[in-house]
Motif scaffolding. Structure first.
Motif, PDB file in Angstrom:
ATOM      1  N   UNK A   1      21.222  11.217  -2.676  1.00 39.52           N
ATOM      2  CA  UNK A   1      20.221  12.268  -2.438  1.00 39.52           C
ATOM      3  C   UNK A   1      20.297  13.356  -3.508  1.00 39.52           C
ATOM      4  N   UNK A   2      21.531  13.696  -3.952  1.00 40.01           N
ATOM      5  CA  UNK A   2      21.690  14.812  -4.892  1.00 40.01           C
ATOM      6  C   UNK A   2      21.284  14.455  -6.323  1.00 40.01           C
ATOM      7  N   UNK A   3      21.195  13.174  -6.615  1.00 40.23           N
ATOM      8  CA  UNK A   3      21.039  12.715  -7.995  1.00 40.23           C
ATOM      9  C   UNK A   3      19.644  12.967  -8.572  1.00 40.23           C
TER      10      UNK A   3
ATOM     11  N   UNK B   1      12.749  17.922  -0.586  1.00 40.91           N
ATOM     12  CA  UNK B   1      13.169  17.717   0.800  1.00 40.91           C
ATOM     13  C   UNK B   1      13.175  16.255   1.203  1.00 40.91           C
ATOM     14  N   UNK B   2      12.715  15.368   0.299  1.00 44.05           N
ATOM     15  CA  UNK B   2      12.751  13.937   0.579  1.00 44.05           C
ATOM     16  C   UNK B   2      14.102  13.355   0.193  1.00 44.05           C
ATOM     17  N   UNK B   3      14.357  12.126   0.648  1.00 43.66           N
ATOM     18  CA  UNK B   3      15.599  11.448   0.258  1.00 43.66           C
ATOM     19  C   UNK B   3      15.313  10.091  -0.375  1.00 43.66           C
ATOM     20  N   UNK B   4      14.039   9.875  -0.805  1.00 46.34           N
ATOM     21  CA  UNK B   4      13.669   8.504  -1.170  1.00 46.34           C
ATOM     22  C   UNK B   4      13.329   8.314  -2.651  1.00 46.34           C
ATOM     23  N   UNK B   5      13.837   9.185  -3.514  1.00 48.27           N
ATOM     24  CA  UNK B   5      13.571   8.997  -4.950  1.00 48.27           C
ATOM     25  C   UNK B   5      14.002   7.605  -5.403  1.00 48.27           C
TER      26      UNK B   5
ATOM     27  N   UNK C   1       0.822  -1.208   0.000  1.00 48.01           N
ATOM     28  CA  UNK C   1       0.000   0.000   0.000  1.00 48.01           C
ATOM     29  C   UNK C   1       0.859   1.262   0.000  1.00 48.01           C
ATOM     30  N   UNK C   2       2.127   1.102  -0.371  1.00 43.72           N
ATOM     31  CA  UNK C   2       3.072   2.226  -0.333  1.00 43.72           C
ATOM     32  C   UNK C   2       3.859   2.306  -1.639  1.00 43.72           C
ATOM     33  N   UNK C   3       4.238   3.532  -2.010  1.00 46.21           N
ATOM     34  CA  UNK C   3       4.919   3.737  -3.286  1.00 46.21           C
ATOM     35  C   UNK C   3       6.434   3.630  -3.176  1.00 46.21           C
ATOM     36  N   UNK C   4       6.904   3.124  -2.025  1.00 46.70           N
ATOM     37  CA  UNK C   4       8.336   2.879  -1.845  1.00 46.70           C
ATOM     38  C   UNK C   4       8.597   1.437  -1.407  1.00 46.70           C
ATOM     39  N   UNK C   5       7.640   0.541  -1.644  1.00 45.92           N
ATOM     40  CA  UNK C   5       7.847  -0.878  -1.356  1.00 45.92           C
ATOM     41  C   UNK C   5       7.040  -1.711  -2.348  1.00 45.92           C
ATOM     42  N   UNK C   6       7.459  -2.962  -2.515  1.00 43.36           N
ATOM     43  CA  UNK C   6       6.921  -3.835  -3.561  1.00 43.36           C
ATOM     44  C   UNK C   6       6.402  -5.142  -2.994  1.00 43.36           C
ATOM     45  N   UNK C   7       5.551  -5.796  -3.777  1.00 41.41           N
ATOM     46  CA  UNK C   7       5.228  -7.206  -3.564  1.00 41.41           C
ATOM     47  C   UNK C   7       5.534  -7.926  -4.873  1.00 41.41           C
ATOM     48  N   UNK C   8       6.258  -9.036  -4.782  1.00 44.81           N
ATOM     49  CA  UNK C   8       6.630  -9.768  -5.997  1.00 44.81           C
ATOM     50  C   UNK C   8       6.796 -11.253  -5.677  1.00 44.81           C
ATOM     51  N   UNK C   9       6.819 -12.043  -6.746  1.00 43.25           N
ATOM     52  CA  UNK C   9       6.960 -13.496  -6.611  1.00 43.25           C
ATOM     53  C   UNK C   9       8.327 -13.900  -7.149  1.00 43.25           C
ATOM     54  N   UNK C  10       9.075 -14.645  -6.316  1.00 39.34           N
ATOM     55  CA  UNK C  10      10.334 -15.210  -6.787  1.00 39.34           C
ATOM     56  C   UNK C  10      10.779 -16.329  -5.858  1.00 39.34           C
ATOM     57  N   UNK C  11      12.062 -16.631  -5.848  1.00 41.05           N
ATOM     58  CA  UNK C  11      12.598 -17.805  -5.156  1.00 41.05           C
ATOM     59  C   UNK C  11      13.140 -17.422  -3.781  1.00 41.05           C
ATOM     60  N   UNK C  12      12.913 -18.286  -2.767  1.00 41.26           N
ATOM     61  CA  UNK C  12      13.490 -18.068  -1.439  1.00 41.26           C
ATOM     62  C   UNK C  12      14.918 -18.597  -1.433  1.00 41.26           C
ATOM     63  N   UNK C  13      15.840 -17.697  -1.677  1.00 42.10           N
ATOM     64  CA  UNK C  13      17.249 -18.092  -1.723  1.00 42.10           C
ATOM     65  C   UNK C  13      18.034 -16.849  -1.364  1.00 42.10           C
TER      66      UNK C  13
END
Ligand code: ZN
Length: 138
Positions: free
Chosen positions: A75-77, A84-88, A44-56
């Protein structure tokens, strides 16, 4: 048709972390009582994901290293960080890894292919986040 909704609360120890949430999703499917249908799992957030892959563990680190090359924390990029955020970097990583997973439910169980597991990918963690699980079917 029945539907069932559940939220998971996640607060990672690290800023970036990948967590296997398959057992929590299986639990939600059991609670739903649905035998044939679909299970949606999304961040429910735009800085985290849900995905399917292998447990390794090597592969999880490979993903994190690959994402860091594609969208490094710097941060500068990024123009987004002029707000003012640092999470691009975390917005970009989330988009690469995706918002949601949809898995079929057959005979009351998640109908995975070989080795498939559901992961929550955190890219701006150490704060409270939520994952939505929605189960629909009969
Ligand atoms: Zn942001």
């Amino acid at each position: 048709m029945k539907s069932f909704t559940k939220h998971l609360s996640i607060k990672t120890k690290e800023k970036m972390e990948m967590i296997n949430i398959t057992s929590q999703v299986e639990q939600a499917v059991r609670e739903s009582g649905i035998k044939e249908g679909l299970c949606l799992v999304n961040s429910m957030h735009i800085t985290s994901s849900v995905f399917v892959n292998d447990e390794e563990s090597g592969l999880k680190q490979d993903f994190l290293d690959w994402l860091e090359k594609l969208a490094p924390y710097n941060v500068e990029k990024y123009r987004h960080n002029l707000t003012g955020e640092d999470n691009a970097h975390a917005h970009l990583k989330r988009t690469i890894m995706g918002r949601e997973a949809v898995v079929a439910i057959t005979e009351g169980r998640l109908d995975f292919g070989p080795w498939e597991q559901i992961f929550y990918g955190e890219f701006d963690g150490q704060r409270n986040k939520r994952v939505l699980i929605k189960v629909i079917g009969e």
